[in-house]
Every structure is written in C-alpha cells, then in structure tokens.
Scaffold this motif. Structure first.
Motif, PDB file in Angstrom:
ATOM      1  N   ARG A  21      15.141  48.990   6.168  1.00  0.00           N
ATOM      2  CA  ARG A  21      14.038  49.509   5.355  1.00  0.00           C
ATOM      3  C   ARG A  21      13.027  50.233   6.227  1.00  0.00           C
ATOM      4  O   ARG A  21      12.480  49.669   7.159  1.00  0.00           O
ATOM      5  CB  ARG A  21      13.335  48.349   4.635  1.00  0.00           C
ATOM      6  CG  ARG A  21      12.114  48.781   3.847  1.00  0.00           C
ATOM      7  CD  ARG A  21      11.554  47.601   3.068  1.00  0.00           C
ATOM      8  NE  ARG A  21      11.247  46.495   3.945  1.00  0.00           N
ATOM      9  CZ  ARG A  21      10.114  46.350   4.601  1.00  0.00           C
ATOM     10  NH1 ARG A  21       9.176  47.272   4.496  1.00  0.00           N
ATOM     11  NH2 ARG A  21       9.901  45.301   5.371  1.00  0.00           N
ATOM     12  N   ARG A  23       9.487  51.713   7.467  1.00  0.00           N
ATOM     13  CA  ARG A  23       8.177  51.099   7.338  1.00  0.00           C
ATOM     14  C   ARG A  23       7.249  51.922   6.462  1.00  0.00           C
ATOM     15  O   ARG A  23       6.359  51.392   5.840  1.00  0.00           O
ATOM     16  CB  ARG A  23       7.562  50.916   8.727  1.00  0.00           C
ATOM     17  CG  ARG A  23       8.334  49.951   9.606  1.00  0.00           C
ATOM     18  CD  ARG A  23       7.617  49.690  10.902  1.00  0.00           C
ATOM     19  NE  ARG A  23       6.323  49.038  10.663  1.00  0.00           N
ATOM     20  CZ  ARG A  23       5.472  48.733  11.636  1.00  0.00           C
ATOM     21  NH1 ARG A  23       5.770  49.033  12.890  1.00  0.00           N
ATOM     22  NH2 ARG A  23       4.320  48.149  11.359  1.00  0.00           N
ATOM     23  N   ARG A  24       7.412  53.210   6.434  1.00  0.00           N
ATOM     24  CA  ARG A  24       6.505  54.064   5.662  1.00  0.00           C
ATOM     25  C   ARG A  24       7.268  54.735   4.519  1.00  0.00           C
ATOM     26  O   ARG A  24       8.231  55.455   4.750  1.00  0.00           O
ATOM     27  CB  ARG A  24       5.872  55.117   6.574  1.00  0.00           C
ATOM     28  CG  ARG A  24       4.963  54.525   7.645  1.00  0.00           C
ATOM     29  CD  ARG A  24       4.336  55.611   8.485  1.00  0.00           C
ATOM     30  NE  ARG A  24       3.380  55.070   9.438  1.00  0.00           N
ATOM     31  CZ  ARG A  24       3.696  54.641  10.640  1.00  0.00           C
ATOM     32  NH1 ARG A  24       4.958  54.691  11.042  1.00  0.00           N
ATOM     33  NH2 ARG A  24       2.783  54.157  11.457  1.00  0.00           N
ATOM     34  N   ARG A 275       8.773  49.536  -2.548  1.00  0.00           N
ATOM     35  CA  ARG A 275       8.474  49.501  -1.111  1.00  0.00           C
ATOM     36  C   ARG A 275       7.360  48.513  -0.800  1.00  0.00           C
ATOM     37  O   ARG A 275       7.437  47.756   0.172  1.00  0.00           O
ATOM     38  CB  ARG A 275       8.066  50.900  -0.641  1.00  0.00           C
ATOM     39  CG  ARG A 275       9.157  51.949  -0.742  1.00  0.00           C
ATOM     40  CD  ARG A 275      10.222  51.724   0.291  1.00  0.00           C
ATOM     41  NE  ARG A 275      11.173  52.831   0.297  1.00  0.00           N
ATOM     42  CZ  ARG A 275      12.230  52.916   1.095  1.00  0.00           C
ATOM     43  NH1 ARG A 275      12.451  51.937   1.955  1.00  0.00           N
ATOM     44  NH2 ARG A 275      13.040  53.941   1.051  1.00  0.00           N
ATOM     45  N   ARG A 279       7.781  45.169   1.377  1.00  0.00           N
ATOM     46  CA  ARG A 279       6.985  45.002   2.583  1.00  0.00           C
ATOM     47  C   ARG A 279       6.235  43.684   2.582  1.00  0.00           C
ATOM     48  O   ARG A 279       6.118  43.016   3.630  1.00  0.00           O
ATOM     49  CB  ARG A 279       6.003  46.165   2.725  1.00  0.00           C
ATOM     50  CG  ARG A 279       5.291  46.224   4.080  1.00  0.00           C
ATOM     51  CD  ARG A 279       4.546  47.534   4.223  1.00  0.00           C
ATOM     52  NE  ARG A 279       3.967  47.636   5.559  1.00  0.00           N
ATOM     53  CZ  ARG A 279       3.330  48.705   5.994  1.00  0.00           C
ATOM     54  NH1 ARG A 279       3.218  49.763   5.201  1.00  0.00           N
ATOM     55  NH2 ARG A 279       2.829  48.742   7.206  1.00  0.00           N
ATOM     56  N   ARG A 280       5.734  43.270   1.420  1.00  0.00           N
ATOM     57  CA  ARG A 280       5.029  42.005   1.326  1.00  0.00           C
ATOM     58  C   ARG A 280       5.986  40.837   1.562  1.00  0.00           C
ATOM     59  O   ARG A 280       5.625  39.840   2.179  1.00  0.00           O
ATOM     60  CB  ARG A 280       4.374  41.852  -0.057  1.00  0.00           C
ATOM     61  CG  ARG A 280       3.176  42.769  -0.263  1.00  0.00           C
ATOM     62  CD  ARG A 280       2.616  42.571  -1.666  1.00  0.00           C
ATOM     63  NE  ARG A 280       2.157  41.208  -1.859  1.00  0.00           N
ATOM     64  CZ  ARG A 280       0.952  40.774  -1.575  1.00  0.00           C
ATOM     65  NH1 ARG A 280       0.057  41.609  -1.051  1.00  0.00           N
ATOM     66  NH2 ARG A 280       0.603  39.541  -1.788  1.00  0.00           N
ATOM     67  N   ARG A 283       6.785  40.219   5.318  1.00  0.00           N
ATOM     68  CA  ARG A 283       5.733  39.715   6.200  1.00  0.00           C
ATOM     69  C   ARG A 283       5.895  38.229   6.412  1.00  0.00           C
ATOM     70  O   ARG A 283       6.280  37.511   5.546  1.00  0.00           O
ATOM     71  CB  ARG A 283       4.345  40.011   5.597  1.00  0.00           C
ATOM     72  CG  ARG A 283       3.998  41.484   5.648  1.00  0.00           C
ATOM     73  CD  ARG A 283       2.641  41.747   4.993  1.00  0.00           C
ATOM     74  NE  ARG A 283       2.282  43.148   5.082  1.00  0.00           N
ATOM     75  CZ  ARG A 283       1.201  43.674   4.531  1.00  0.00           C
ATOM     76  NH1 ARG A 283       0.369  42.904   3.865  1.00  0.00           N
ATOM     77  NH2 ARG A 283       0.921  44.955   4.645  1.00  0.00           N
TER      78      ARG A 283
END
Length: 283
Positions: A21, A23-24, A275, A279-280, A283
């Motif tokens: 995945r 990052r941006r 996305r 991303r959450r 973490r």
C-alpha cells in the motif's frame, strides 16, 4: 530469524511502503480534487455566456467552443464549469440531512429504554425497505419535482443506515461500559453524549460519510438523469448526460466530460476513504 534480522528485513525511511500500500493516496486525491475544483472554481472561470448566442446545436469542439455545443446550442465548457456546484451542493445537503436526523435517532435507540429502542428501530426498518429511486419516482409522479424535494427525500432515505451505525457503535461493549461508569459517577446526559460518545462516534461516522457521499451522489445523479429533479435546462452534470445522450456519437464531449467528472468524484471519494481507513489500521 532473530529480531535484528526481522528489523533489517523491513524497509524503513521516508520512502518506505507498508506492504503493498502506498503511503500517499495521490490517485485518490487527483480523482477527487479535479471535479471538486471544477465545481468550486468553475463559475468564476466560465466567463460571460454571451458567446453562446446563435450557436448551432450538437456541434463538435471547434473555435469559440472548446468542448462543442449541446443539443440546445449552448457551450458545453460553460455548462460543465457551472454544473458541478449543484452536484456537490445537493449531495452534501442530502448527506447533512441524513446525519442530522440519523445521529440523534441512533443515540436515542441506544438509550436505556428498551421499548423506545424497538419503536425507533422498527420504524426505521420500514423506511429502509423502500428502494430509494422508487421513492423519488413516486414523489415526482405526485408533482413534487423541485430540487429541494429531491435533496430532502434523498437525505431522509439515509437516516436508517446512519442511525443503525450510531446505535451499533454506542452499544459496543467497551463504549457501553464507559457510559455506565459515567452514569454511576453522576454525569449528565450532555456530558456523556456530547463529550464521550461524540469522540467515540467521530471515526466511524467520518468513514461512513465518505462512502455514503458516493451513495447519495449516485442516487441524486440517477434521479436527475431520469428527469426527476432539476429542469432539463440545468447545467447539472447528470442532466447534461441525459439531455445529450442521443448525440453521443455526433458530439461525445457533451456526454463523456460530465460523465467522467461524476465518475471521478465517486471513485476518488471511495478510494480516499479506503486509503484513510487502511492507514489507520496500519498504525
């Protein structure tokens, strides 16, 4: 493999990628940003529509008309630049109506009164059983074809799903335990709901709002495409598609450009939400 070897096998640094995945979410931002910018800045960039007077209908792109003209002889570029505001405004308005009614009902159903919970949820189940487009078609058949009716009904149709989400999040075991503890401490309704539950519900509501925006946008675009909402003279992107569909092969820009902007808005919004959620979780 030792922990040191595992750490050395993991890429680190500003250019590292977690799994497969990126990052941006550049693709999602571009897909969503282009139609949003067109909708917000388009009316200021469109200029004076006086050049449309006397133009021939369904003309291909040429001098004076970069995207050609529509079936009424209007400049397609000018229409596209003005048509996004109604799309964004109606979708956001319907979404706000759904949230404004669904959140309080969900919190009410999650309260300590079992009978009130059953009454609220069973009533919302009845509303959930009606297909959205069928409701809008019935509304139009009764003479209620104005845009504000379309937005209001589309928003009301989102209430059951939003209320169910809020109720489920408020009744989660962890959240429920904290709420009971706060009640035992003598905390009032406002403190529990406006401070604690508001923080707990913010993340799921934000995630749902991103996906639900596409649902509302699809419903409103379908209604306008079928002629159930805005008038045929409106520059709304969905209306442009419906109005110029017969001239697809002679003047494709009048159909493909607004269709592409609507598609980019839906796909970009869904990709961006996916996305953010991924991303959450990472973490």
């Amino acid at each position: 493999m030792s922990s040191a070897e595992e750490a050395g096998a993991r890429p680190e640094g500003p250019g590292a990628v977690r799994g497969d995945r990126p990052r941006r979410p550049w693709i999602a931002l571009v897909l969503l940003g282009v139609p949003v910018l067109v909708a917000l800045l388009g009316p200021w960039l469109a200029g004076d529509p006086a050049s449309e007077q006397g133009a021939l209908p369904s003309r291909p792109p040429g001098a004076g008309h970069p995207l050609g003209t529509d079936v009424l002889g209007r400049d397609v570029l000018w229409l596209v630049l003005h048509g996004g505001a109604s799309v964004l405004g109606s979708a956001l308005g319907a979404l706000l109506i759904g949230m404004a009614a669904g959140v309080p009902l969900g919190l009410l159903a999650a309260g300590p009164r079992r009978g009130l919970d059953e009454t609220v949820m069973r009533g919302l189940d009845l509303l959930l059983a009606f297909p959205g487009l069928l409701v809008l078609m019935t509304l139009a058949a009764t003479g209620h074809r104005d845009g504000y009716w379309l937005v209001t009904v589309a928003g009301v149709l989102q209430v059951p799903a939003v209320a169910r989400l809020v109720r489920g999040a408020a009744l989660a075991p962890g959240t429920r335990s904290v709420v009971e503890a706060l009640r035992m401490q003598g905390r009032g309704w406002a403190y529990i709901h406006l401070r604690h539950l508001a923080r707990q519900l913010a993340a799921p509501l934000a995630t749902d709002a991103g996906g639900r925006f596409s649902v509302v946008l699809y419903l409103l675009a379908s209604a306008n495409f079928l002629g159930l909402g805005l008038p045929v003279s409106s520059p709304d992107w969905a209306v442009l598609i419906e109005r110029n569909s017969d001239a697809l092969f002679t003047q494709p820009a009048a159909v493909l450009v607004p269709a592409g902007l609507l598609t980019a808005l839906c796909v970009g919004g869904n990709l961006l939400v996916d996305r953010v959620v991924a991303r959450r979780r990472g973490r």
